[in-house]
Structures are given as structure tokens and as C-alpha cells.
Motif scaffolding. Structure first.
Motif, mmCIF file in Angstrom:
data_model
loop_
_atom_site.group_PDB
_atom_site.id
_atom_site.type_symbol
_atom_site.label_atom_id
_atom_site.label_comp_id
_atom_site.label_asym_id
_atom_site.label_seq_id
_atom_site.Cartn_x
_atom_site.Cartn_y
_atom_site.Cartn_z
ATOM 1 N N LEU A 11 0.829 -1.201 0.000
ATOM 2 C CA LEU A 11 0.000 0.000 0.000
ATOM 3 C C LEU A 11 0.867 1.255 0.000
ATOM 4 N N ALA A 12 1.904 1.287 0.824
ATOM 5 C CA ALA A 12 2.783 2.460 0.885
ATOM 6 C C ALA A 12 3.487 2.692 -0.456
ATOM 7 N N HIS A 13 3.975 1.625 -1.082
ATOM 8 C CA HIS A 13 4.638 1.749 -2.379
ATOM 9 C C HIS A 13 3.645 2.233 -3.435
ATOM 10 N N TRP A 14 2.463 1.682 -3.435
ATOM 11 C CA TRP A 14 1.414 2.024 -4.404
ATOM 12 C C TRP A 14 1.052 3.503 -4.322
ATOM 13 N N LYS A 15 0.902 4.003 -3.112
ATOM 14 C CA LYS A 15 0.558 5.416 -2.923
ATOM 15 C C LYS A 15 1.687 6.342 -3.364
ATOM 16 N N ALA A 16 2.923 5.902 -3.207
ATOM 17 C CA ALA A 16 4.084 6.742 -3.533
ATOM 18 C C ALA A 16 4.489 6.667 -4.998
ATOM 19 N N HIS A 17 3.892 5.756 -5.770
ATOM 20 C CA HIS A 17 4.297 5.549 -7.163
ATOM 21 C C HIS A 17 3.097 5.609 -8.110
ATOM 22 N N ASP A 18 2.294 6.648 -7.964
ATOM 23 C CA ASP A 18 1.170 6.902 -8.871
ATOM 24 C C ASP A 18 0.254 5.692 -8.977
ATOM 25 N N PHE A 19 -0.031 5.075 -7.851
ATOM 26 C CA PHE A 19 -0.946 3.936 -7.763
ATOM 27 C C PHE A 19 -0.465 2.746 -8.599
ATOM 28 N N ARG A 20 0.824 2.496 -8.558
ATOM 29 C CA ARG A 20 1.400 1.321 -9.221
ATOM 30 C C ARG A 20 2.136 0.498 -8.164
ATOM 31 N N ALA A 74 -16.202 -4.237 -6.012
ATOM 32 C CA ALA A 74 -17.238 -3.991 -7.022
ATOM 33 C C ALA A 74 -16.878 -2.734 -7.812
ATOM 34 N N LEU A 75 -15.869 -2.871 -8.675
ATOM 35 C CA LEU A 75 -15.382 -1.764 -9.481
ATOM 36 C C LEU A 75 -15.408 -2.155 -10.954
ATOM 37 N N PRO A 76 -15.476 -1.188 -11.871
ATOM 38 C CA PRO A 76 -15.467 -1.516 -13.293
ATOM 39 C C PRO A 76 -14.100 -1.967 -13.782
ATOM 40 N N ALA A 77 -13.066 -1.716 -13.011
ATOM 41 C CA ALA A 77 -11.695 -2.149 -13.304
ATOM 42 C C ALA A 77 -10.891 -1.993 -12.022
ATOM 43 N N SER A 78 -9.672 -2.521 -12.014
ATOM 44 C CA SER A 78 -8.781 -2.429 -10.842
ATOM 45 C C SER A 78 -9.318 -3.163 -9.626
ATOM 46 N N GLU A 79 -10.298 -4.064 -9.841
ATOM 47 C CA GLU A 79 -10.851 -4.811 -8.711
ATOM 48 C C GLU A 79 -9.815 -5.728 -8.089
ATOM 49 N N ASP A 80 -8.846 -6.205 -8.894
ATOM 50 C CA ASP A 80 -7.790 -7.054 -8.346
ATOM 51 C C ASP A 80 -6.789 -6.232 -7.546
ATOM 52 N N THR A 81 -6.547 -4.996 -7.979
ATOM 53 C CA THR A 81 -5.706 -4.093 -7.188
ATOM 54 C C THR A 81 -6.379 -3.788 -5.856
ATOM 55 N N GLY A 82 -7.698 -3.606 -5.886
ATOM 56 C CA GLY A 82 -8.425 -3.374 -4.645
ATOM 57 C C GLY A 82 -8.272 -4.517 -3.661
ATOM 58 N N LEU A 83 -8.316 -5.746 -4.170
ATOM 59 C CA LEU A 83 -8.114 -6.902 -3.298
ATOM 60 C C LEU A 83 -6.689 -6.925 -2.759
ATOM 61 N N LEU A 84 -5.711 -6.683 -3.619
ATOM 62 C CA LEU A 84 -4.318 -6.678 -3.179
ATOM 63 C C LEU A 84 -4.099 -5.665 -2.067
ATOM 64 N N ARG A 119 -11.576 5.224 -8.853
ATOM 65 C CA ARG A 119 -11.241 3.853 -8.443
ATOM 66 C C ARG A 119 -10.123 3.864 -7.413
ATOM 67 N N MET A 120 -9.065 4.619 -7.689
ATOM 68 C CA MET A 120 -7.929 4.640 -6.773
ATOM 69 C C MET A 120 -8.321 5.215 -5.415
ATOM 70 N N SER A 121 -9.203 6.209 -5.434
ATOM 71 C CA SER A 121 -9.623 6.841 -4.180
ATOM 72 C C SER A 121 -10.345 5.859 -3.272
ATOM 73 N N VAL A 122 -11.280 5.087 -3.845
ATOM 74 C CA VAL A 122 -12.035 4.165 -2.997
ATOM 75 C C VAL A 122 -11.168 2.974 -2.581
ATOM 76 N N ILE A 123 -10.261 2.538 -3.453
ATOM 77 C CA ILE A 123 -9.330 1.469 -3.081
ATOM 78 C C ILE A 123 -8.463 1.917 -1.914
ATOM 79 N N GLN A 124 -7.937 3.127 -2.001
ATOM 80 C CA GLN A 124 -7.066 3.643 -0.942
ATOM 81 C C GLN A 124 -7.832 3.816 0.365
ATOM 82 N N ALA A 125 -9.025 4.374 0.286
ATOM 83 C CA ALA A 125 -9.805 4.609 1.503
ATOM 84 C C ALA A 125 -10.129 3.298 2.214
#
Length: 252
Positions: free
Chosen positions: A147-156, A179-189, A230-236
Motif C-alpha cells: 500500500l505504501a509503495h502504491w501510494k508513492a508511485h502513482d498507484f502502481r 465492485a469496481l469496473p476495473a482495478s478490482e484485483d488491485t483493490g483486493l491486493l 477507483r484509486m480513491s475508494v481502493i485507498q480509503a
């Protein structure tokens, strides 16, 4: 046989033709003694263009449901998953030899580890492969690290969610895929790293097919307003989970 790993695959019409390659890669897996696999294939939709591509194998469970994108299809497929561990495999990707054995070796020997990821090679249309030069060191990935790396590297993230193998009880506790149109696997990770320790396997664990029809090639996938939502709700969600007590296995 009492030990089982469930492979979950979401599929829709255009990617169904690649199921035969995915199936061959599963057949090539050599599992430890006493272990077997179950392949849960869940179609995103109820059309007739996927079933003809599903291999005839008693270890395969095929289902269909209303269109709702890959995350919903995978989560619906969980209703038929019976393995202690759940391995993600997209319909157009392949598992290199030894992948499942390496995942199981970590998860069965380290009760403090809840999930594994591994190195990825992009599989290009001409059959060549391209690696990723920012893999983390092999071994433990501490809680919150991805999560820390993802936030510091433009959500990657430094690890790929398409390589996940996870304990089924934790996957269910987190509600499956977002329940996202994409990035649902990132949300799980991100949810997994927020509550538990993972493990990175340095050997290649996925051939990630690149082709024009894949969802990540569509314009909507990189639409900036939707992407940031998508990134906002994943992060929250991940940060809310991070604030909770860490998930632990009962090792008694």
C-alpha cells in the motif's frame, strides 16, 4: 485427496478462445503429494460463446451470471470454490510450470503468510516475453508495504495482483473482489496488504498476455476521472483496514 487449491478465472466472449492455453498451463503443473486442483470458470454474462471453449474435465466448474465485470464474476465463482487456497488466473493468461507448487510451498510452511505474488512476464503477440525491472526482493512482504509503495508511485504496486494466491478464509472475510469496473484485483491486493503479511516469489509465476481485446487496453480503463475515483475508494478501504487489528491465522 483432501488438499485442494482452487483456481478462479473470470471470462467473457472475446477472451474465451484463450481458455485452452490456460488449461494446458494448469495441466502442466506438478503439485505436492496429496494435493489437487479445482478450476472454477465464471462467465461474465450469459451468452453462448464461452461454453464451447470450456475443456471437458471433471475438475472444472463452469458457471454463468449477469454481466458485472471481472470482479463480480470472480466473487460469484467463490460460491463453488472448495480449496483451502485460491489462485487467480485470468482467461487469457498462463501459469508457468511450478507456479502452484511454489505458492503452496510458501503458504503451507508459513502460517504467518496469508498470500503470495510472483514475478510476471508480459506475453506479447509474437510470442516473445518482457519482464519487469522493479520486482521487490524475494521473501516476506510486511503488512502495509505494498500500500505504501502504491501510494508513492502513482498507484502502481511493486507486485502484480494477477499472480495472487490467497487463503480462502481471508479472501471471503474481505468480501472477495471489489465492485469496481476495473482495478478490482488491485483493490483486493491493497486490502490484503492492509491486514496481513504476504510473500514475493522471484521465479516467474505468470505469463500475462498482451492483446488488443484485453480490458486494460480499452480507453475507459485509463479515463482519468474514473481512474482517480477507483484509486480513491481502493485507498480509503485499504487505509480503513490498516487501522484495524492485523489479521492472523490460528496456529494453535
Amino acid at each position: 485427496m483432501t488438499n485442494l487449491v482452487t483456481i478462479i478465472t473470470a471470462v467473457y466472449g472475446p477472451s474465451a478462445e484463450y481458455l485452452s492455453d490456460a488449461y494446458k498451463s494448469i495441466l502442466d503443473q506438478e503439485l505436492p503429494d496429496g494435493w489437487g486442483w479445482q478450476w472454477v470458470i465464471q462467465q461474465d454474462g450469459e451468452t453462448d460463446d464461452v461454453a464451447p471453449h470450456v475443456p471437458d474435465d471433471a475438475r472444472i466448474s463452469f458457471g454463468q451470471g449477469r454481466h458485472g465485470r471481472a470482479g463480480m464474476a470472480r466473487t460469484m465463482g467463490l460460491s463453488r470454490a472448495t480449496g483451502q487456497f485460491v489462485k487467480v488466473l485470468d482467461a487469457d493468461d498462463q501459469l508457468p510450470a511450478g507456479t502452484l507448487a511454489r505458492d503452496l510451498a510458501v503458504l503451507t510452511s508459513r502460517p504467518d503468510v496469508a498470500w503470495t505474488t510472483s514475478r510476471v512476464l508480459d506475453l506479447l503477440p509474437d510470442g516473445s516475453t518482457v519482464g519487469f525491472d522493479q520486482d521487490p526482493p524475494a521473501g516476506s512482504i510486511e503488512r502495509g508495504e505494498v500500500l505504501a509503495h502504491w501510494k508513492a508511485h502513482d498507484f502502481r504496486a511493486q507486485v502484480h495482483p494477477a499472480t495472487l494466491c490467497v487463503r480462502r478464509d481471508l479472501l471471503l472475510a474481505l468480501g472477495g473482489w471489489m465492485a469496481l469496473p476495473a482495478s478490482e484485483d488491485t483493490g483486493l491486493l491493497m486490502a490484503l496488504t492492509a491486514v496481513s503479511r504476504g510473500w514475493f516469489i522471484e521465479e516467474t509465476g505468470l505469463l500475462y498476455r498482451k492483446w488488443p481485446g484485453q480490458s486494460t487496453h480499452q480507453a475507459a480503463h485509463i479515463h482519468e476521472v474514473e481512474r482517480m475515483a477507483r484509486m480513491s475508494v481502493i485507498q480509503a478501504r485499504a487505509e480503513a483496514l490498516l487501522a484495524l487489528e492485523a489479521w492472523r491465522l490460528d496456529t494453535a
